[in-house]
Design a protein around this motif. Sequence first.
Motif, PDB file in Angstrom:
ATOM      1  N   TRP A 220      -7.940 -15.891  -4.168  1.00 55.90           N
ATOM      2  CA  TRP A 220      -6.905 -15.458  -5.117  1.00 55.90           C
ATOM      3  C   TRP A 220      -7.234 -14.088  -5.682  1.00 55.90           C
ATOM      4  N   LEU A 221      -8.486 -13.884  -6.071  1.00 59.10           N
ATOM      5  CA  LEU A 221      -8.883 -12.607  -6.649  1.00 59.10           C
ATOM      6  C   LEU A 221      -8.747 -11.482  -5.625  1.00 59.10           C
ATOM      7  N   ALA A 222      -9.135 -11.734  -4.396  1.00 60.68           N
ATOM      8  CA  ALA A 222      -9.020 -10.712  -3.350  1.00 60.68           C
ATOM      9  C   ALA A 222      -7.566 -10.302  -3.152  1.00 60.68           C
ATOM     10  N   ARG A 223      -6.644 -11.276  -3.159  1.00 58.01           N
ATOM     11  CA  ARG A 223      -5.225 -10.953  -3.002  1.00 58.01           C
ATOM     12  C   ARG A 223      -4.717 -10.104  -4.171  1.00 58.01           C
ATOM     13  N   GLU A 224      -5.113 -10.469  -5.379  1.00 57.74           N
ATOM     14  CA  GLU A 224      -4.634  -9.749  -6.555  1.00 57.74           C
ATOM     15  C   GLU A 224      -5.165  -8.321  -6.600  1.00 57.74           C
ATOM     16  N   ILE A 225      -6.443  -8.148  -6.321  1.00 56.03           N
ATOM     17  CA  ILE A 225      -7.020  -6.805  -6.324  1.00 56.03           C
ATOM     18  C   ILE A 225      -6.378  -5.958  -5.225  1.00 56.03           C
ATOM     19  N   ALA A 226      -6.153  -6.562  -4.038  1.00 56.66           N
ATOM     20  CA  ALA A 226      -5.509  -5.834  -2.944  1.00 56.66           C
ATOM     21  C   ALA A 226      -4.096  -5.412  -3.333  1.00 56.66           C
ATOM     22  N   ALA A 227      -3.383  -6.281  -4.040  1.00 54.62           N
ATOM     23  CA  ALA A 227      -2.024  -5.942  -4.475  1.00 54.62           C
ATOM     24  C   ALA A 227      -2.040  -4.787  -5.460  1.00 54.62           C
ATOM     25  N   ASP A 228      -3.040  -4.760  -6.362  1.00 54.57           N
ATOM     26  CA  ASP A 228      -3.163  -3.650  -7.307  1.00 54.57           C
ATOM     27  C   ASP A 228      -3.385  -2.331  -6.589  1.00 54.57           C
ATOM     28  N   HIS A 229      -4.146  -2.383  -5.484  1.00 54.00           N
ATOM     29  CA  HIS A 229      -4.527  -1.164  -4.778  1.00 54.00           C
ATOM     30  C   HIS A 229      -3.527  -0.757  -3.699  1.00 54.00           C
ATOM     31  N   ALA A 230      -2.548  -1.610  -3.433  1.00 51.49           N
ATOM     32  CA  ALA A 230      -1.655  -1.380  -2.293  1.00 51.49           C
ATOM     33  C   ALA A 230      -0.915  -0.056  -2.387  1.00 51.49           C
ATOM     34  N   SER A 231      -0.550   0.343  -3.587  1.00 53.51           N
ATOM     35  CA  SER A 231       0.243   1.565  -3.751  1.00 53.51           C
ATOM     36  C   SER A 231      -0.608   2.809  -3.963  1.00 53.51           C
ATOM     37  N   GLN A 232      -1.940   2.639  -3.904  1.00 52.73           N
ATOM     38  CA  GLN A 232      -2.822   3.762  -4.177  1.00 52.73           C
ATOM     39  C   GLN A 232      -3.471   4.213  -2.873  1.00 52.73           C
ATOM     40  N   ALA A 233      -3.071   5.356  -2.379  1.00 51.12           N
ATOM     41  CA  ALA A 233      -3.592   5.853  -1.109  1.00 51.12           C
ATOM     42  C   ALA A 233      -5.048   6.274  -1.254  1.00 51.12           C
ATOM     43  N   VAL A 234      -5.846   5.955  -0.231  1.00 49.90           N
ATOM     44  CA  VAL A 234      -7.243   6.355  -0.193  1.00 49.90           C
ATOM     45  C   VAL A 234      -7.407   7.382   0.913  1.00 49.90           C
TER      46      VAL A 234
END
Length: 444
Positions: A220-234
Amino acid sequence: MAVGGEDEARLERATIRRITWRLMPLLGLIYLIAYIDRQNVSYAKLQMAADLGLSEAAFGLGAALFFIGYFLFEVPSNLILVRVGVRRWFARIMASWGLVTILLGFTTSGPMFYVLRFLLGAAEAGLFPGVLYALTLWYPQRHRARAVGLFMVASIVANITGSAIGGALLDLDGLMGFRGWQWVFVVTGLPAVLLVPVVLARLPDSPASAPWLSDAERDWLAREIAADHASQAVSPRAEWKAMADPRVLMLCLTFIGFPLAAYGLSYWLPTIVQGFGVSNTMNGLINAALWTQVGLALWLVPRWAARRRHSSAHIVVPALIGAAALVASVLLPGAVPKFIALCIAASAIFAGQPIFWSLPPRFLTGSAAAAGIAAINATGNLGGFFAQTLVPRVAEASGSQLAPMFLLAGALVLVSLGVVAVERRLPPPAHPASRGPTQERSSA
């Protein structure tokens, strides 16, 4: 396996609660010890300056050199942390700052004091932004300001504890042939060294290495953190691009006002209270009462802000209240009204900072977040250098212990203006409603 509805709400609450209870007490204890080792110099000053033959301004310069070492080594420290891991790097930070603090107890001259204060800043550099970066790995964005607020409560407990023991340690003057200020440094430096084995044994580097998280909680935590970062290009060289980002530069300049006001007040507060005609021990207890009020504000304001989308008003309004209270502390007659104004000012100075630290993760992630947060904190903490050099000079020039409060009030006004300007250039924060019904029921 994904879950939905009430099951996901329960999973979210359980995961955040478990992380908070397992992680935050140890991180808070580390920061508590660190903050005491920053602030002990304000109590040592009451005896140490005369023993070393230093004026208020000269001693203030030595105390402020901590922030120069901190500034120079903050970003490199945080970048190393990303590569070697939180556990080992925090252990290194604690061992080195504890040893330097103990050595301060054996200072014999002004130059030695200057060198050790610089080394203390270099040793501790990376701790606070390292924790802020670590929290981006453990808490989804919507929970992060409350987590930062809870972590920062440790700094208030440190002020309460440091205030209570700082005055008492000064009163050990002469015990075993040591001056009171020597006891202050030795006794407050030892806990950092003694806690190193605990950090190595108990602090995980990331959720993936935390044995106390279940597979469902970790997923669950991995999904949430990934969703937070989805819109932030690296992008390649993200660390350097982050530090050159105009928004990061604006946040660097804006944040200076908070440490300037906080350190200016906390550094000068024992001297102000001493002017009330109380003993060293009573001085510490009076300061402890003030920091208790600040802890309450740090607990309540981030929770209030979390229900209202973390708007910039929760940074701006406390900053302006703090500025007004600092001015009132100069203008009001009598010791009690002045002290009440200082209590309000201190609470307001700290209350908006957890919400401030929710701004960088809105556009930074990964190593870029580590570099950007470190740059903001390092540059901002130069405010501590200005506080401990300018405040004594303003006091000496004016002949008043309270006149420097005007300087600190002006710094808070600039914070409020800077936050308003930065907010216009940031993506909007995630609204609780946009991530499902679990937000309002979850807690840090």
